[in-house]
Design a protein around this motif. Structure first.
Motif, PDB file in Angstrom:
ATOM      1  N   ARG A  24       0.828  -1.210   0.000  1.00  0.00           N
ATOM      2  CA  ARG A  24       0.000   0.000   0.000  1.00  0.00           C
ATOM      3  C   ARG A  24       0.863   1.262   0.000  1.00  0.00           C
ATOM      4  O   ARG A  24       0.592   2.222  -0.724  1.00  0.00           O
ATOM      5  CB  ARG A  24      -0.916   0.021   1.218  1.00  0.00           C
ATOM      6  CG  ARG A  24      -2.070  -0.924   1.110  1.00  0.00           C
ATOM      7  CD  ARG A  24      -2.949  -0.819   2.322  1.00  0.00           C
ATOM      8  NE  ARG A  24      -4.059  -1.762   2.203  1.00  0.00           N
ATOM      9  CZ  ARG A  24      -4.789  -2.156   3.204  1.00  0.00           C
ATOM     10  NH1 ARG A  24      -4.573  -1.696   4.424  1.00  0.00           N
ATOM     11  NH2 ARG A  24      -5.775  -3.013   3.021  1.00  0.00           N
ATOM     12  N   ALA A  25       1.906   1.269   0.830  1.00  0.00           N
ATOM     13  CA  ALA A  25       2.790   2.439   0.900  1.00  0.00           C
ATOM     14  C   ALA A  25       3.513   2.652  -0.422  1.00  0.00           C
ATOM     15  O   ALA A  25       3.661   3.791  -0.883  1.00  0.00           O
ATOM     16  CB  ALA A  25       3.796   2.263   2.035  1.00  0.00           C
ATOM     17  N   TYR A  26       3.944   1.578  -1.050  1.00  0.00           N
ATOM     18  CA  TYR A  26       4.640   1.690  -2.324  1.00  0.00           C
ATOM     19  C   TYR A  26       3.721   2.276  -3.400  1.00  0.00           C
ATOM     20  O   TYR A  26       4.102   3.190  -4.129  1.00  0.00           O
ATOM     21  CB  TYR A  26       5.174   0.332  -2.769  1.00  0.00           C
ATOM     22  CG  TYR A  26       5.912   0.398  -4.080  1.00  0.00           C
ATOM     23  CD1 TYR A  26       7.161   0.981  -4.157  1.00  0.00           C
ATOM     24  CD2 TYR A  26       5.338  -0.094  -5.243  1.00  0.00           C
ATOM     25  CE1 TYR A  26       7.838   1.064  -5.365  1.00  0.00           C
ATOM     26  CE2 TYR A  26       6.007  -0.011  -6.453  1.00  0.00           C
ATOM     27  CZ  TYR A  26       7.252   0.565  -6.509  1.00  0.00           C
ATOM     28  OH  TYR A  26       7.906   0.659  -7.697  1.00  0.00           O
ATOM     29  N   VAL A  27       2.508   1.768  -3.471  1.00  0.00           N
ATOM     30  CA  VAL A  27       1.545   2.268  -4.460  1.00  0.00           C
ATOM     31  C   VAL A  27       1.233   3.741  -4.188  1.00  0.00           C
ATOM     32  O   VAL A  27       1.159   4.542  -5.121  1.00  0.00           O
ATOM     33  CB  VAL A  27       0.260   1.408  -4.460  1.00  0.00           C
ATOM     34  CG1 VAL A  27      -0.839   2.054  -5.283  1.00  0.00           C
ATOM     35  CG2 VAL A  27       0.561   0.002  -4.969  1.00  0.00           C
ATOM     36  N   GLU A  28       1.087   4.103  -2.937  1.00  0.00           N
ATOM     37  CA  GLU A  28       0.807   5.502  -2.594  1.00  0.00           C
ATOM     38  C   GLU A  28       1.968   6.407  -2.996  1.00  0.00           C
ATOM     39  O   GLU A  28       1.750   7.516  -3.499  1.00  0.00           O
ATOM     40  CB  GLU A  28       0.523   5.642  -1.097  1.00  0.00           C
ATOM     41  CG  GLU A  28       0.071   7.020  -0.698  1.00  0.00           C
ATOM     42  CD  GLU A  28      -1.157   7.503  -1.453  1.00  0.00           C
ATOM     43  OE1 GLU A  28      -1.208   8.710  -1.767  1.00  0.00           O
ATOM     44  OE2 GLU A  28      -2.068   6.701  -1.730  1.00  0.00           O
ATOM     45  N   ARG A  29       3.202   5.955  -2.802  1.00  0.00           N
ATOM     46  CA  ARG A  29       4.365   6.753  -3.231  1.00  0.00           C
ATOM     47  C   ARG A  29       4.351   6.973  -4.739  1.00  0.00           C
ATOM     48  O   ARG A  29       4.621   8.064  -5.220  1.00  0.00           O
ATOM     49  CB  ARG A  29       5.667   6.061  -2.829  1.00  0.00           C
ATOM     50  CG  ARG A  29       6.119   6.356  -1.435  1.00  0.00           C
ATOM     51  CD  ARG A  29       7.555   5.938  -1.177  1.00  0.00           C
ATOM     52  NE  ARG A  29       7.888   4.581  -1.576  1.00  0.00           N
ATOM     53  CZ  ARG A  29       7.740   3.501  -0.825  1.00  0.00           C
ATOM     54  NH1 ARG A  29       7.235   3.614   0.388  1.00  0.00           N
ATOM     55  NH2 ARG A  29       8.085   2.314  -1.266  1.00  0.00           N
TER      56      ARG A  29
END
Length: 66
Positions: A24-29
């Motif tokens: 999730r954090a990677y996609v948000e970045r």
């Protein structure tokens, strides 16, 4: 169910939660950086390599232990 099995289940569930949050954090970045420049092959390769590592982590976290 033995206490050791319960402990392993708790650890596995925690690992699954961690890996999902990493994805999730990677996609948000990626989303926060705006559109991906498809002509920037270096950046595309970097995204592909990062995605591959994340997918391997997901597979490991969700594959039942023998």
């Amino acid at each position: 169910m033995a206490a050791e099995e319960i402990d392993q289940d708790v650890v596995r569930a925690a690992a699954q939660t961690v890996v999902i949050e990493e994805v999730r954090a990677y996609v948000e970045r990626i989303r926060s950086q705006g559109p991906i420049d498809l002509a920037d092959t270096g950046r595309l390769v970097g995204h592909l390599m990062s995605a591959e590592v994340l997918l391997m982590n997901v597979a490991e976290a969700f594959t039942p232990a023998n």
